[in-house]
Each structure stands twice: as structure tokens, then as C-alpha cells.
Design an enzyme around this catalytic site. Structure first.
Site, mmCIF file in Angstrom:
data_model
loop_
_atom_site.group_PDB
_atom_site.id
_atom_site.type_symbol
_atom_site.label_atom_id
_atom_site.label_comp_id
_atom_site.label_asym_id
_atom_site.label_seq_id
_atom_site.Cartn_x
_atom_site.Cartn_y
_atom_site.Cartn_z
ATOM 1 N N THR A 191 3.243 -25.938 -5.939
ATOM 2 C CA THR A 191 2.905 -27.354 -5.793
ATOM 3 C C THR A 191 1.771 -27.509 -4.775
ATOM 4 O OG1 THR A 191 4.642 -27.639 -4.114
ATOM 5 C CG2 THR A 191 5.215 -28.168 -6.385
ATOM 6 N N SER A 192 0.980 -26.462 -4.589
ATOM 7 C CA SER A 192 -0.096 -26.512 -3.582
ATOM 8 C C SER A 192 -1.443 -26.751 -4.256
ATOM 9 C CB SER A 192 -0.091 -25.231 -2.749
ATOM 10 O OG SER A 192 -0.290 -24.084 -3.555
ATOM 11 N N ARG A 193 -2.162 -25.700 -4.604
ATOM 12 C CA ARG A 193 -3.438 -25.794 -5.292
ATOM 13 C C ARG A 193 -3.435 -24.818 -6.460
ATOM 14 N NH1 ARG A 193 -3.598 -29.844 -3.208
ATOM 15 N NH2 ARG A 193 -5.105 -30.777 -1.773
ATOM 16 N N GLU A 220 -7.155 -27.914 -13.877
ATOM 17 C CA GLU A 220 -6.501 -29.192 -14.138
ATOM 18 C C GLU A 220 -7.472 -30.367 -14.208
ATOM 19 O OE1 GLU A 220 -4.961 -31.220 -10.128
ATOM 20 O OE2 GLU A 220 -3.956 -29.324 -10.516
ATOM 21 N N ASP A 279 3.037 -27.648 -10.633
ATOM 22 C CA ASP A 279 2.604 -29.045 -10.573
ATOM 23 C C ASP A 279 1.090 -29.112 -10.430
ATOM 24 O OD1 ASP A 279 3.209 -31.886 -10.449
ATOM 25 O OD2 ASP A 279 2.566 -31.798 -8.356
ATOM 26 N N ILE A 331 4.619 -29.534 4.752
ATOM 27 C CA ILE A 331 5.373 -29.458 3.496
ATOM 28 C C ILE A 331 6.276 -28.235 3.499
ATOM 29 C CG2 ILE A 331 5.200 -29.212 0.989
ATOM 30 C CD1 ILE A 331 2.490 -30.704 1.188
ATOM 31 N N HIS A 346 0.620 -32.738 -11.740
ATOM 32 C CA HIS A 346 0.205 -33.041 -10.365
ATOM 33 C C HIS A 346 0.829 -34.359 -9.891
ATOM 34 C CE1 HIS A 346 -3.191 -32.012 -7.333
ATOM 35 N NE2 HIS A 346 -2.204 -32.639 -6.718
ATOM 36 N N GLN A 347 2.147 -34.436 -10.000
ATOM 37 C CA GLN A 347 2.852 -35.651 -9.600
ATOM 38 C C GLN A 347 3.667 -35.468 -8.330
ATOM 39 O OE1 GLN A 347 5.582 -35.661 -13.246
ATOM 40 N NE2 GLN A 347 7.026 -36.365 -11.683
ATOM 41 N N PHE A 350 2.893 -35.703 -5.315
ATOM 42 C CA PHE A 350 2.596 -36.727 -4.306
ATOM 43 C C PHE A 350 3.049 -38.119 -4.730
ATOM 44 C CE2 PHE A 350 -0.588 -37.438 -7.436
ATOM 45 C CZ PHE A 350 -1.002 -38.757 -7.290
#
Length: 338
Positions: A239-241, A270, A265, A162, A302-303, A305
Site C-alpha cells: 500500500t506504499s508505491r 497505475e 493498492d 503508517i 489506490h483507495q 487514503f
């Protein structure tokens, strides 16, 4: 593999999961019966898996020692993750109770990298605010000023698949790209990416993007101390963790102006929020509610992906892990305890 059909229980299942998993299983004529549960896997919901041969779990499912022990008692021999990350799995407990764990090591690095760029562009040019203004008949430009990406310095922490795609995109914008990773990526070096120690990267980056896994070394990597090392007004995107960021520290950075814009994200807590419609409820998470009050904060659920390409790849790899396990006793992409 015999002609018998094996039961695979899919937790945290949404309609789109069923669509893509059913299609992937049909394409290879996998001898499985997919059973979908829309609730998360927890100690409370674990009994739903009684009679299953395989459990298929997602990022917010609980795979603690008690859950894994219970699944083992039911005869479950494989946990097939629909994700690359596995920090939510007690791998030692899985090994102790004889459950193998598989994951999807890569699906579409483009999906997540492109979503990170979408967050950057939206925060910079404030298109979300402009969209709402124009719908209200307000065409004033005050408060919408951004900056050219061209010539700016972008810092990327984590240059796996990524991070590499993101580096290519930002290089295309004409940005200077600097990075930090324990193992430099030759493809990034060929792009002209400069690897720096973390402190130097923090000091150099106008935009900072997190693309690293969650490990003991990266837990709360973004904290009061590291935020103080950043350029004043830095744009921070994750956008990782979620737990790579100390949320309370980031709120303090936003209040002081040290962080000029924040795009998320993922979020540390979450699992109690994302992937559900909570629009008719009060969100009890005070830190999350505080983040939503800042005009320079943009959060998506968390979109990153969530593209046709990525979901196809996730489903195909998940089914491949299951069928390989059923035929050979080992999944294609196992995760072992350290």
C-alpha cells in the site's frame, strides 16, 4: 495577504476533491478561487492552467521539466501536492524555474494501515470469494481455508507513521512483528518490534507489508532475487508505491508458489488505470491483466487514503500550504530538490 482572490487550479479533480477542498477553504476564509479540472495534468492539458497562481496536483499528474517550465511561463509560483509522495515531481526543474513545491506529509496513517490489514484479512479468509459464493447460493467451504494471524510473523518494510500504526494493529492480533527501516522508530521498539536486515526479514515473515517511500534505494526492492529470499507461500501486501515492486518478478513468484497471496493498492503503471472508470474498455496493460487472472491476488485502485478523516486532513493541509505561500511566500510543508 491582500483581499485579492488567487486562482488555484486543481487537476485530477473528482467530486470528492471539490467537496473537501471547498469546505477546507471556507473554514479558514481562504482568499482563493478553486478551479477544478477532472483530467490529469500533462503537457497536453497544461494550457488549462493559464492564468492560475497555484496548481494543485495529485499522484498521477505529470510534473516533468516541460510541464513545470510551461507552468512557470503562465506565472504559476506554487505546486501544491495533495499527497505525501513527490517522486512524480522533477524537483530540480521546479527549483530552476522558480516554482515552489509543497506536499501533505501526513494525513491519516490509520487509513492506509487499516486498508493494508483489510487486504491481509480478505486474502487470508477469502471473504471476497465467500461473498460471491453465498450470493449464488453456494455455501461450500472448500477453497476458503485461511490461517490464524495470532502467532504468525509480520514483516514491515518502512516504519514511519503508517508502519508504526500497522505494527500496533498486528501486535494487537498477537503477531510477532519484525521490521526494516534505515532509522528505527522508537515507538515500534517500545512495542517489541524487532529490526532486522532485509534478508533476515524476508526469511522470517509469513506476511510482508510494504510501507516505504519510493526512492532509488526502494525502486523494485521486490524483485526476483529478494522474492527468492522469502518464505515459500508468503503473503505480500503493498500500500506504499507501485514501483517498489517489479511486477513481472512478482508474477513469476506467484506462478512458482513462492508468493502465496498478493494484495495491491498501488501499481507501477497505475497512472494509466487508477481513479477512472474503464469498465467499458479493454485494459491494454498485459501485466496488470495477468495479475487479475490469479485467484490469490486482490487489487484495489489506490483507495488506502480514501476515508473521510484522511480527505479532510489532505484538504486542510493543502489549503494551509496555499494560504501560507500567499501570505508569507513559503508553504508550510515545502519539498526541496536534493
Amino acid at each position: 495577504m491582500s483581499d485579492a482572490r488567487y486562482r488555484v487550479d486543481v487537476f485530477s479533480a473528482k467530486p470528492y476533491d471539490a467537496r473537501f477542498l471547498d469546505a477546507a477553504a471556507a473554514r479558514v476564509e481562504a482568499p482563493v478561487s478553486l478551479v477544478y479540472h477532472d483530467m490529469r495534468l500533462t503537457e497536453r492539458t497544461m494550457p488549462l492552467a493559464r492564468g492560475a497562481d497555484v496548481v494543485c496536483a495529485f499522484v498521477n499528474d505529470t510534473l516533468s521539466a516541460p510541464v513545470l517550465d510551461g507552468l512557470s511561463d503562465y506565472g504559476v509560483k506554487l505546486v501544491a501536492l495533495r499527497s505525501a509522495g513527490f517522486n512524480h515531481v522533477d524537483l530540480k526543474a521546479a527549483e530552476a524555474c522558480g516554482i515552489q513545491v509543497a506536499r501533505v506529509p501526513a494525513y491519516s496513517p490509520h487509513a492506509v494501515a487499516e486498508h493494508a490489514v483489510a487486504l491481509m484479512l480478505t486474502l487470508n479468509r477469502k471473504t471476497h470469494r465467500a461473498y460471491n459464493r453465498v450470493r449464488d447460493g453456494n455455501f461450500a467451504l472448500d477453497g476458503l481455508m485461511g490461517f490464524d494471524f495470532h502467532g504468525r510473523t509480520v514483516g514491515i518494510i518502512g516504519t514511519g507513521l503508517i508502519g508504526e500504526v500497522l505494527a500496533r494493529i498486528m501486535t494487537g492480533f498477537g503477531c510477532r512483528v519484525v521490521a526494516h527501516d534505515p532509522v528505527p522508530n522508537p515507538a515500534c521498539l517500545a512495542l517489541g518490534v524487532t529490526y532486522l536486515p532485509l534478508a533476515e526479514l524476508f526469511a522470517a515473515a509469513d506476511i510482508l507489508s510494504l510501507q516505504c517511500p519510493l526512492t532509488p534505494a526502494t525502486f523494485h526492492l521486490i524483485n526476483d532475487e529478494t522474492i527468492a529470499q522469502m518464505r515459500p507461500g508468503v503473503m505480500l501486501v503493498n500500500t506504499s508505491r507501485g514501483a517498489v515492486i517489479d511486477t513481472a518478478a512478482v508474477i513469476r513468484g506467484l506462478k512458482s508458489g513462492q508468493i502465496g497471496a498478493l494484495g495491491l493498492d498501488v501499481y507501477e503503471e497505475e497512472s494509466q488505470l487508477f481513479f477512472e472508470d474503464l469498465s467499458d474498455r479493454i485494459i491494454p496493460d498485459d501485466l496488470f491483466a495477468r495479475l487479475l487472472t490469479f485467484p490469490n491476488v486482490l487489487i484495489t485502485g489506490h483507495q488506502g487514503f480514501f476515508t473521510e478523516d484522511a480527505l479532510t486532513a489532505i484538504a486542510e493541509t493543502t489549503i494551509a500550504n496555499v494560504t501560507s505561500f500567499l501570505s508569507t511566500g513559503a508553504p508550510l510543508h515545502p519539498v526541496k530538490a536534493p
